[in-house]
Design an enzyme around this catalytic site. Structure first.
Site, PDB file in Angstrom:
ATOM      1  N   GLU A   1      11.655  -0.725   2.400  1.00 56.84           N
ATOM      2  CA  GLU A   1      10.207  -0.601   2.549  1.00 56.84           C
ATOM      3  C   GLU A   1       9.821  -0.997   3.964  1.00 56.84           C
ATOM      4  O   GLU A   1       9.404  -2.119   4.224  1.00 56.84           O
ATOM      5  CB  GLU A   1       9.454  -1.479   1.528  1.00 56.84           C
ATOM      6  CG  GLU A   1       9.361  -0.897   0.137  1.00 56.84           C
ATOM      7  CD  GLU A   1      10.567  -1.209  -0.732  1.00 56.84           C
ATOM      8  OE1 GLU A   1      10.643  -0.701  -1.852  1.00 56.84           O
ATOM      9  OE2 GLU A   1      11.441  -1.965  -0.270  1.00 56.84           O
ATOM     10  N   SER A   2      10.033  -0.084   4.909  1.00 57.32           N
ATOM     11  CA  SER A   2       9.571  -0.184   6.308  1.00 57.32           C
ATOM     12  C   SER A   2      10.554  -0.847   7.267  1.00 57.32           C
ATOM     13  O   SER A   2      11.712  -0.457   7.284  1.00 57.32           O
ATOM     14  CB  SER A   2       8.178  -0.796   6.380  1.00 57.32           C
ATOM     15  OG  SER A   2       7.250   0.014   5.669  1.00 57.32           O
TER      16      SER A   2
ATOM     17  N   CYS B   1       5.885  -2.000   2.920  1.00 59.24           N
ATOM     18  CA  CYS B   1       4.914  -1.222   2.154  1.00 59.24           C
ATOM     19  C   CYS B   1       5.154  -1.446   0.664  1.00 59.24           C
ATOM     20  O   CYS B   1       5.808  -2.394   0.257  1.00 59.24           O
ATOM     21  CB  CYS B   1       5.012   0.251   2.529  1.00 59.24           C
ATOM     22  SG  CYS B   1       6.699   0.917   2.386  1.00 59.24           S
TER      23      CYS B   1
ATOM     24  N   SER C   1      11.967   6.951   7.058  1.00 56.89           N
ATOM     25  CA  SER C   1      11.697   5.829   7.954  1.00 56.89           C
ATOM     26  C   SER C   1      12.542   5.953   9.206  1.00 56.89           C
ATOM     27  O   SER C   1      13.674   6.447   9.157  1.00 56.89           O
ATOM     28  CB  SER C   1      12.014   4.488   7.278  1.00 56.89           C
ATOM     29  OG  SER C   1      11.064   4.172   6.288  1.00 56.89           O
TER      30      SER C   1
ATOM     31  N   HIS D   1       6.983   5.669   9.391  1.00 63.34           N
ATOM     32  CA  HIS D   1       7.280   5.633   7.960  1.00 63.34           C
ATOM     33  C   HIS D   1       6.421   6.673   7.260  1.00 63.34           C
ATOM     34  O   HIS D   1       5.233   6.813   7.571  1.00 63.34           O
ATOM     35  CB  HIS D   1       7.022   4.240   7.386  1.00 63.34           C
ATOM     36  CG  HIS D   1       7.803   3.175   8.086  1.00 63.34           C
ATOM     37  ND1 HIS D   1       9.146   2.990   7.876  1.00 63.34           N
ATOM     38  CD2 HIS D   1       7.438   2.273   9.035  1.00 63.34           C
ATOM     39  CE1 HIS D   1       9.576   2.006   8.654  1.00 63.34           C
ATOM     40  NE2 HIS D   1       8.558   1.559   9.365  1.00 63.34           N
TER      41      HIS D   1
END
Length: 356
Positions: free
Chosen positions: A67-68, A82, A246, A259
């Site tokens: 997540e990022s 995120c 990403s 992203h």
């Protein structure tokens, strides 16, 4: 229960550390880069995400996360996540690991936009008020110069949330314009929603494509034009299955990151990069134009933070942003400015296509 999708809007945390003797106290200047991978994993476990790819150079280490992104400099860490990650839970382990190598947290900045699915966020991200209380309770007492603000726009659904805190040393440095590695630099955070559906489809993987996340990511970087945004950058990219993308870019001591959550109904893309007020602003404008052309968003939010004495140049920076995206059909609908201790001047702008 209300339906929700994947939350694209990131939470972003930037932590600055200092020591009495930075070189001797931080392992010949390595500082936070001394942290081993097990320590990094422990931090990310608290946040509830993992590393999927990594690259580094002589200046910093870059991690693409599930997540990022995470960026680790000798005396600075930037982590943005995120989804339903609990980003602020990284503060406690990072402060502890820093103290083990002789470093003390001296400044903190937390930013985010307005969540698409706020009701899906776990504590402490259940509201900005909860986030601020959590920050105040978990940062060291020496960071006593604090400010929290929700920067509004003319589009009620979109605001920019900022919390900043620092110690007395950072306050004096700002007042005296003391030379600093971050002096006169700016960070631009771009959040885009309502992505062009045809362009967004490029961030979906083909079924049984036989590729891993790295090779599929390289293909997306090429076919979408992301590789042309900054041709000088070394790109570390990753494509998720069945969709999503990403990338982190490394260009000497500067980073950039993109992203993408491409699903219809809650499509989202972000772009972040660092520059200097002394850069060729035409090049900065070209970068922003290319990003808009990759995604063609129906809504674009831009937060520009100008640090140090560079804050005196904030008007030049944000006005050039508006001029940069006008040729590709975006019009500035609102602009808000505020000042934060240590963080500098923050300008929040909203854009929509001219046809709207």
């Amino acid at each position: 229960m209300a339906m929700s999708g994947f939350e694209g809007f990131e939470k972003r945390l930037e932590l600055h550390f200092s020591g009495d003797d930075p070189v001797a106290g931080a392992g010949n200047g390595l500082g936070l880069r001394q942290l081993d991978f097990e320590s990094i994993e422990e931090v990310l476990h608290a946040v509830q995400c993992t590393v999927v790819s990594a690259v580094g150079n002589q200046f910093f280490d870059s991690y693409v996360l599930s997540e990022s992104s995470l960026f680790v400099y000798p005396f600075k860490i930037i982590i943005k996540t995120c989804g339903t990650t609990q980003l602020l839970k990284s503060i406690h382990p990072l402060v502890n690991f820093g103290s083990q190598i002789g470093l003390t947290l001296s400044a903190c900045k937390y930013t985010r936009g307005s969540f698409i699915f706020p009701g899906s966020q776990p504590y402490p991200h259940t509201s900005f008020q909860d986030e601020v209380i959590y920050l105040e309770e978990n940062i060291p007492a020496n960071l006593r110069y604090q400010k929290a603000s929700v920067m509004p726009s003319k589009i009620p659904a979109h605001s920019w949330h900022v919390f900043s805190a620092c110690d007395a040393g950072h306050v004096m440095k700002d007042l005296d314009f003391v030379s600093d590695p971050d002096e006169d630099f700016f960070t631009i955070e771009v959040c885009m929603t309502e992505l062009d559906r045809v362009l967004a489809r490029k961030f979906f993987r083909r079924s049984n494509d036989g590729k891993n996340g790295d090779s599929a990511g390289r293909e997306m970087t090429e076919i979408t034009g992301i590789g042309d945004v900054n041709p000088n950058a070394v790109i570390c990219d990753f494509a998720f299955d069945p969709c999503g993308y990403s990338m982190n870019g490394i260009d000497n001591d500067r980073y950039s990151t993109i992203h993408v959550t491409p699903e219809d109904g809650f499509s989202y893309a972000s772009f972040e990069f660092v520059g200097s007020v002394y850069d060729d602003q035409n090049e900065v404008a070209e970068v922003l134009k290319k990003v808009v052309q990759v995604f063609r968003p129906g809504m674009m939010l831009v937060s520009t933070t100008v640090s140090g004495s560079g804050g005196r140049h904030h008007h030049e920076v944000w006005s050039r942003i508006a001029k940069a995206v006008e040729p590709v059909g975006m019009k500035c609908r609102s602009c808000t400015l505020d000042e934060f201790p240590a963080a500098g001047t923050v300008v929040f702008q909203t854009f929509t296509p001219r046809r709207k």
